[in-house]
Motif scaffolding. Structure first.
Motif, PDB file in Angstrom:
ATOM      1  N   LEU A 111     -51.255 -19.508 -58.115  1.00  0.00           N
ATOM      2  CA  LEU A 111     -50.078 -20.062 -58.185  1.00  0.00           C
ATOM      3  C   LEU A 111     -49.827 -21.009 -57.014  1.00  0.00           C
ATOM      4  CD1 LEU A 111     -47.949 -17.064 -59.518  1.00  0.00           C
ATOM      5  CD2 LEU A 111     -48.404 -19.198 -60.619  1.00  0.00           C
ATOM      6  N   GLN A 112     -50.535 -20.891 -55.873  1.00  0.00           N
ATOM      7  CA  GLN A 112     -50.336 -21.742 -54.992  1.00  0.00           C
ATOM      8  C   GLN A 112     -51.211 -23.186 -55.178  1.00  0.00           C
ATOM      9  OE1 GLN A 112     -52.287 -19.801 -51.506  1.00  0.00           O
ATOM     10  NE2 GLN A 112     -50.931 -18.188 -51.744  1.00  0.00           N
ATOM     11  N   ASN A 113     -51.722 -23.343 -56.076  1.00  0.00           N
ATOM     12  CA  ASN A 113     -52.102 -24.758 -56.710  1.00  0.00           C
ATOM     13  C   ASN A 113     -51.234 -25.566 -57.439  1.00  0.00           C
ATOM     14  OD1 ASN A 113     -53.450 -27.111 -57.909  1.00  0.00           O
ATOM     15  ND2 ASN A 113     -55.487 -25.651 -57.961  1.00  0.00           N
ATOM     16  N   PRO A 114     -50.604 -26.534 -57.029  1.00  0.00           N
ATOM     17  CA  PRO A 114     -49.567 -27.231 -57.772  1.00  0.00           C
ATOM     18  C   PRO A 114     -49.869 -27.979 -59.168  1.00  0.00           C
ATOM     19  CG  PRO A 114     -50.099 -28.625 -55.973  1.00  0.00           C
ATOM     20  CD  PRO A 114     -50.874 -27.542 -55.839  1.00  0.00           C
ATOM     21  N   TYR A 136     -28.242 -28.731 -54.357  1.00  0.00           N
ATOM     22  CA  TYR A 136     -28.274 -27.835 -55.418  1.00  0.00           C
ATOM     23  C   TYR A 136     -29.801 -27.873 -55.912  1.00  0.00           C
ATOM     24  CZ  TYR A 136     -27.187 -25.285 -59.854  1.00  0.00           C
ATOM     25  OH  TYR A 136     -27.208 -24.446 -60.777  1.00  0.00           O
ATOM     26  N   ALA A 137     -30.276 -28.915 -56.332  1.00  0.00           N
ATOM     27  CA  ALA A 137     -31.790 -28.932 -56.896  1.00  0.00           C
ATOM     28  C   ALA A 137     -32.727 -28.813 -55.988  1.00  0.00           C
ATOM     29  CB  ALA A 137     -31.913 -30.385 -57.468  1.00  0.00           C
ATOM     30  N   TYR A 138     -33.143 -29.553 -55.008  1.00  0.00           N
ATOM     31  CA  TYR A 138     -34.136 -29.588 -54.085  1.00  0.00           C
ATOM     32  C   TYR A 138     -34.375 -28.268 -53.151  1.00  0.00           C
ATOM     33  CZ  TYR A 138     -35.086 -34.083 -56.077  1.00  0.00           C
ATOM     34  OH  TYR A 138     -35.392 -35.178 -56.887  1.00  0.00           O
ATOM     35  N   SER A 139     -33.168 -28.146 -52.792  1.00  0.00           N
ATOM     36  CA  SER A 139     -33.304 -27.205 -51.484  1.00  0.00           C
ATOM     37  C   SER A 139     -33.420 -25.826 -51.805  1.00  0.00           C
ATOM     38  CB  SER A 139     -32.147 -27.244 -50.480  1.00  0.00           C
ATOM     39  OG  SER A 139     -30.911 -26.809 -51.030  1.00  0.00           O
ATOM     40  N   PHE A 140     -33.147 -25.482 -53.223  1.00  0.00           N
ATOM     41  CA  PHE A 140     -33.589 -24.341 -53.673  1.00  0.00           C
ATOM     42  C   PHE A 140     -34.861 -23.846 -53.743  1.00  0.00           C
ATOM     43  CE2 PHE A 140     -34.179 -21.202 -57.337  1.00  0.00           C
ATOM     44  CZ  PHE A 140     -33.412 -20.241 -56.655  1.00  0.00           C
ATOM     45  N   SER A 141     -35.329 -22.869 -52.782  1.00  0.00           N
ATOM     46  CA  SER A 141     -36.973 -22.684 -52.742  1.00  0.00           C
ATOM     47  C   SER A 141     -37.316 -21.341 -53.025  1.00  0.00           C
ATOM     48  CB  SER A 141     -37.138 -22.960 -51.214  1.00  0.00           C
ATOM     49  OG  SER A 141     -36.453 -22.295 -50.454  1.00  0.00           O
ATOM     50  N   ASP A 142     -36.712 -20.533 -53.948  1.00  0.00           N
ATOM     51  CA  ASP A 142     -36.984 -19.174 -54.395  1.00  0.00           C
ATOM     52  C   ASP A 142     -38.211 -19.487 -55.173  1.00  0.00           C
ATOM     53  OD1 ASP A 142     -34.897 -18.719 -53.138  1.00  0.00           O
ATOM     54  OD2 ASP A 142     -34.039 -17.394 -54.532  1.00  0.00           O
ATOM     55  N   ILE A 159     -39.870 -22.876 -55.732  1.00  0.00           N
ATOM     56  CA  ILE A 159     -40.535 -24.026 -55.720  1.00  0.00           C
ATOM     57  C   ILE A 159     -40.661 -24.267 -53.963  1.00  0.00           C
ATOM     58  CG2 ILE A 159     -41.083 -26.424 -55.810  1.00  0.00           C
ATOM     59  CD1 ILE A 159     -40.828 -26.095 -58.772  1.00  0.00           C
ATOM     60  N   SER A 160     -41.406 -24.344 -53.075  1.00  0.00           N
ATOM     61  CA  SER A 160     -41.244 -24.676 -51.655  1.00  0.00           C
ATOM     62  C   SER A 160     -40.635 -26.026 -51.348  1.00  0.00           C
ATOM     63  CB  SER A 160     -42.555 -24.051 -50.854  1.00  0.00           C
ATOM     64  OG  SER A 160     -43.551 -25.156 -51.247  1.00  0.00           O
ATOM     65  N   GLY A 161     -40.376 -26.209 -50.164  1.00  0.00           N
ATOM     66  CA  GLY A 161     -40.162 -27.592 -49.551  1.00  0.00           C
ATOM     67  C   GLY A 161     -41.120 -28.345 -49.870  1.00  0.00           C
ATOM     68  N   LEU A 162     -42.616 -27.841 -49.574  1.00  0.00           N
ATOM     69  CA  LEU A 162     -43.468 -28.702 -49.561  1.00  0.00           C
ATOM     70  C   LEU A 162     -43.750 -28.909 -51.223  1.00  0.00           C
ATOM     71  CD1 LEU A 162     -46.275 -30.164 -48.955  1.00  0.00           C
ATOM     72  CD2 LEU A 162     -47.421 -27.884 -48.850  1.00  0.00           C
ATOM     73  N   ASN A 196     -43.530 -32.108 -44.531  1.00  0.00           N
ATOM     74  CA  ASN A 196     -42.811 -30.803 -45.403  1.00  0.00           C
ATOM     75  C   ASN A 196     -44.076 -29.726 -45.347  1.00  0.00           C
ATOM     76  OD1 ASN A 196     -40.342 -30.551 -45.886  1.00  0.00           O
ATOM     77  ND2 ASN A 196     -40.457 -32.176 -47.606  1.00  0.00           N
ATOM     78  N   GLY A 197     -45.373 -30.067 -44.661  1.00  0.00           N
ATOM     79  CA  GLY A 197     -46.162 -29.047 -44.527  1.00  0.00           C
ATOM     80  C   GLY A 197     -47.701 -29.288 -45.108  1.00  0.00           C
ATOM     81  N   GLY A 198     -47.778 -30.368 -45.880  1.00  0.00           N
ATOM     82  CA  GLY A 198     -48.901 -30.609 -46.633  1.00  0.00           C
ATOM     83  C   GLY A 198     -50.089 -31.215 -45.746  1.00  0.00           C
ATOM     84  N   SER A 199     -51.096 -30.877 -45.889  1.00  0.00           N
ATOM     85  CA  SER A 199     -52.302 -31.572 -44.959  1.00  0.00           C
ATOM     86  C   SER A 199     -52.505 -33.050 -45.764  1.00  0.00           C
ATOM     87  CB  SER A 199     -53.661 -30.726 -45.145  1.00  0.00           C
ATOM     88  OG  SER A 199     -54.161 -30.608 -46.450  1.00  0.00           O
ATOM     89  N   PRO A 200     -53.163 -33.806 -44.965  1.00  0.00           N
ATOM     90  CA  PRO A 200     -53.559 -35.046 -45.642  1.00  0.00           C
ATOM     91  C   PRO A 200     -54.581 -34.982 -46.889  1.00  0.00           C
ATOM     92  CG  PRO A 200     -53.647 -35.273 -43.206  1.00  0.00           C
ATOM     93  CD  PRO A 200     -53.327 -34.010 -43.664  1.00  0.00           C
ATOM     94  N   GLU A 201     -55.308 -33.814 -46.838  1.00  0.00           N
ATOM     95  CA  GLU A 201     -56.131 -33.789 -47.890  1.00  0.00           C
ATOM     96  C   GLU A 201     -55.623 -33.113 -49.293  1.00  0.00           C
ATOM     97  OE1 GLU A 201     -58.328 -34.048 -44.198  1.00  0.00           O
ATOM     98  OE2 GLU A 201     -56.797 -32.582 -45.058  1.00  0.00           O
ATOM     99  N   GLN A 202     -54.399 -32.345 -48.841  1.00  0.00           N
ATOM    100  CA  GLN A 202     -53.676 -31.907 -50.061  1.00  0.00           C
ATOM    101  C   GLN A 202     -52.769 -32.940 -50.697  1.00  0.00           C
ATOM    102  OE1 GLN A 202     -51.813 -28.642 -47.841  1.00  0.00           O
ATOM    103  NE2 GLN A 202     -53.031 -27.110 -48.753  1.00  0.00           N
ATOM    104  N   VAL A 203     -52.034 -33.732 -49.814  1.00  0.00           N
ATOM    105  CA  VAL A 203     -51.214 -34.808 -50.265  1.00  0.00           C
ATOM    106  C   VAL A 203     -52.220 -35.652 -51.177  1.00  0.00           C
ATOM    107  CG1 VAL A 203     -49.647 -36.472 -49.557  1.00  0.00           C
ATOM    108  CG2 VAL A 203     -49.539 -34.315 -48.480  1.00  0.00           C
TER     109      VAL A 203
END
Length: 242
Positions: free
Chosen positions: A31-34, A168-174, A176-179, A208-215
């Motif tokens: 589930l960590q893979n988007p 209301y939409a984006y900051s809710f992170s329960d 989906i995280s900020g990244l 928001n925490g993504g590595s260059p490779e992930q982004v």
């Protein structure tokens, strides 16, 4: 059309995102893979909601093979659903609704939610403060300049962006995280062929925490799914570091 989300495409985009364990050993690692919610967003953006059930079913089968609990299966559904809800701000809610309807139809009854997940009793001030914080984290040193632009072109729009979109939409992170929120905005903007906003969210994903490779991998996922949907981009798609 479900055949757009072919097993070959899903295997390809699944392999692009660098994770700590490949292949994943547990459902939580999976589930960590988007890739699965990114694919759902891009197919929605190109108005192919029919492809979403195939994306969902493939991911559900994968985590069942990893002995996912019912809660983990429900979390998978919720992540895709919240991604579709959030992307509607960018791709348009008619397309997001179509995507949500397609996902709902493919979701087993025991994995469907009957109650809201967000707390509807929280006041507007809560979402404004939460949205401002996430907006600042996403835009970093350019936050003040970007916010002034949004407020100057239409003050009502500036308020909407901070309080309702980023609050209301984006900051809710329960779910989906900020990244992951940044990834949703990135792939939505790639689908919409808007280079300025793609650049914003390539950089925002790193902030928001993504590595260059992930982004870079998320960018490629969006491009691969877009091509499967028949996309033709008028503009060159920006890359991280350009």
């Amino acid at each position: 059309m479900a055949h757009l989300a072919t097993p070959e495409l899903l295997d390809r985009i699944k392999s692009l995102y660098p994770t700590s364990s490949s292949p994943p050993a547990t459902a939580q690692e999976y589930l960590q893979n988007p890739y699965f919610f990114a694919a759902a967003v891009v197919f929605s953006a190109f108005n192919y909601p029919e492809a979403i059930p195939a994306v969902f079913q493939s991911a559900l089968n994968d985590i069942k093979g990893l002995r996912a609990s019912e809660d983990e299966q429900r979390h998978l559904v919720r992540k895709i659903r919240d991604a579709l809800f959030k992307c509607g701000i960018l791709i348009g809610y008619p397309k997001a609704i179509n995507g949500l309807v397609a996902l709902y139809g493919a979701t087993p009854e025991n994995l469907r939610d009957k109650e809201m997940i967000r707390d509807k009793t929280l006041p507007t001030e809560h979402w404004t403060a939460s949205g401002q914080k996430y907006f600042n984290e996403t835009y970093g040193e350019t936050a003040e300049q970007t916010q002034k632009l949004l407020e100057s072109i239409y003050p009502d729009f500036g308020f909407f962006c901070i309080t309702h979109a980023y609050g209301y939409a984006y900051s809710f992170s329960d779910l989906i995280s900020g990244l992951e929120n940044s990834y949703i905005m990135l792939v939505s903007n790639i689908a919409m062929d808007v280079p300025r906003q793609i650049e914003w969210h390539l950089k925002g994903s790193v902030r928001n925490g993504g590595s260059p490779e992930q982004v870079k991998a998320v960018r490629e996922i969006a491009v691969e799914v877009g091509k499967a949907a028949g996309a033709v981009w008028r503009n060159e798609i920006p890359q991280l570091g350009q």
